[in-house]
Design a protein around this motif. Structure first.
Motif, mmCIF file in Angstrom:
data_model
loop_
_atom_site.group_PDB
_atom_site.id
_atom_site.type_symbol
_atom_site.label_atom_id
_atom_site.label_comp_id
_atom_site.label_asym_id
_atom_site.label_seq_id
_atom_site.Cartn_x
_atom_site.Cartn_y
_atom_site.Cartn_z
ATOM 1 N N LYS A 242 0.812 -1.216 0.000
ATOM 2 C CA LYS A 242 0.000 0.000 0.000
ATOM 3 C C LYS A 242 0.847 1.270 0.000
ATOM 4 O O LYS A 242 0.344 2.343 -0.282
ATOM 5 C CB LYS A 242 -0.903 0.014 1.244
ATOM 6 C CG LYS A 242 -1.844 -1.169 1.365
ATOM 7 C CD LYS A 242 -2.614 -1.097 2.674
ATOM 8 C CE LYS A 242 -3.522 -2.299 2.846
ATOM 9 N NZ LYS A 242 -4.223 -2.277 4.156
ATOM 10 N N ASN A 243 2.118 1.125 0.334
ATOM 11 C CA ASN A 243 2.914 2.315 0.633
ATOM 12 C C ASN A 243 4.375 2.055 0.298
ATOM 13 O O ASN A 243 4.960 1.077 0.755
ATOM 14 C CB ASN A 243 2.761 2.651 2.127
ATOM 15 C CG ASN A 243 3.663 3.775 2.582
ATOM 16 O OD1 ASN A 243 3.946 4.689 1.833
ATOM 17 N ND2 ASN A 243 4.112 3.683 3.823
ATOM 18 N N SER A 244 4.970 2.939 -0.503
ATOM 19 C CA SER A 244 6.392 2.805 -0.821
ATOM 20 C C SER A 244 7.245 3.806 -0.045
ATOM 21 O O SER A 244 8.469 3.759 -0.117
ATOM 22 C CB SER A 244 6.611 3.024 -2.325
ATOM 23 O OG SER A 244 6.250 4.351 -2.703
ATOM 24 N N VAL A 245 6.593 4.707 0.691
ATOM 25 C CA VAL A 245 7.318 5.755 1.410
ATOM 26 C C VAL A 245 7.753 5.238 2.777
ATOM 27 O O VAL A 245 6.920 4.830 3.589
ATOM 28 C CB VAL A 245 6.448 7.022 1.580
ATOM 29 C CG1 VAL A 245 7.201 8.074 2.379
ATOM 30 C CG2 VAL A 245 6.043 7.571 0.221
ATOM 31 N N GLY A 246 9.050 5.241 3.038
ATOM 32 C CA GLY A 246 9.547 4.889 4.362
ATOM 33 C C GLY A 246 9.873 3.430 4.573
ATOM 34 O O GLY A 246 10.322 3.054 5.664
#
Length: 303
Positions: A242-246
């Protein structure tokens, strides 16, 4: 204590738009605001994992106030130096594909940079210092070198999470950990790395220069850790990304939290992979409970 240095923190403003149309008025279905920057991400995850951490760096203006207040809400220790201008806002637009628009940061003069360096006189030999992210244009270009030299003077362990010429120039300082992906590893030698065997070969060259631990992320192939204790391949758990940031920052945080807890390289890698995966499967950075659920799913083989 694990210190993180983020020279150009941000507010990460995340907007989810179901049907984005360029040149039209679009309405976000969900919006989220987080204190951002690679080192700050590391500290936020470390705190959630139960590790002691302090954020160093620069903030400015009303956006800088937001960053500090949110970190304090999460019980992260903050020693950010106030400078002129306004801390940046980075927009993360999620609309099928993910688009990032990164703002400009504040002005950091020589006096502020010197105050940051002087903060490092509090370091102890057992401490870790995570230097993460690129350099803002207003700081002295040698500031990372100066930071590492100060860390070495106090016998603190240095973790470097940056790339390009910055990383290459700092390898001679023999940091505790670096975390390039396989493309960044190849860039250090002017080659294109395509196989696991090549990753091992070039990670060994870095290790021979004195870098203690090298974690190389290899996209769908997982990650490789090259250390004095051996070479390990880790396969990440499967899940809905869901998320590629961090995610990379979470890997670093999980590795350090695991190493502090167990003093074991393999277990540190397991925590790092689980933390990076848990963030990838979440809308924000990972929580401890999510990481612990994934630990048993991380497969590690020693080469």
């Amino acid at each position: 204590m694990i210190y993180t240095i983020t020279l150009n923190p941000s507010i990460d403003y995340v907007m989810e738009v179901a049907d984005f149309k360029e040149g039209s008025v679009n309405r976000a279905e969900h919006t989220m605001y987080y204190p951002g920057g690679k080192g700050i991400n590391v500290s936020r995850v470390l705190k959630r994992m139960g590790a002691d951490t302090t954020v160093l760096g620069f903030t400015a203006g009303f956006t800088g106030t937001f960053i500090k207040e949110k970190l304090i809400e999460e019980q992260v220790a903050v020693k950010l130096i106030e400078v002129e201008g306004t801390s940046r806002i980075n927009v993360k637009l999620k609309a099928g594909t993910e688009t990032e628009i990164n703002g400009t940061g504040p002005i950091v003069d020589e006096g502020a940079a010197a105050r940051l360096i002087s903060q490092l006189d509090a370091l102890q030999p057992a401490d870790f210092v995570v230097i993460a992210g690129s350099l803002p244009g207003t700081v002295p270009p040698t500031i990372y070198q100066t930071i590492v030299e100060k860390c070495n003077k106090h016998e603190a362990n240095v973790v470097i999470d940056t790339g390009g010429a910055l990383l290459k120039d700092l390898l001679v300082e023999r940091p505790f950990l670096i975390k390039p992906n396989h493309h960044e590893l190849g860039d250090l030698f002017g080659v294109t790395i395509q196989t696991k065997e090549e990753v091992v070969e070039y990670a060994r060259k870095i290790h021979d220069q004195g870098v203690q631990n090298i974690i190389v992320s290899m996209a769908g192939e997982g990650a490789l850790l090259y250390s004095s204790e051996g070479v390990y391949i880790a396969k990440a758990p499967k899940g809905n990304v869901k998320n590629s940031v961090g995610a990379g920052d979470s890997l670093v945080a999980g590795f350090l939290a695991g190493y502090e807890k167990y003093a074991n390289i393999e277990e540190a890698l397991r925590y790092g992979i689980a933390s990076g995966s848990a963030t990838a499967f979440s809308h924000d950075l990972c929580q401890k409970e999510e990481v612990e659920k994934l630990l048993k799913q991380v497969e590690i083989d020693k080469l």
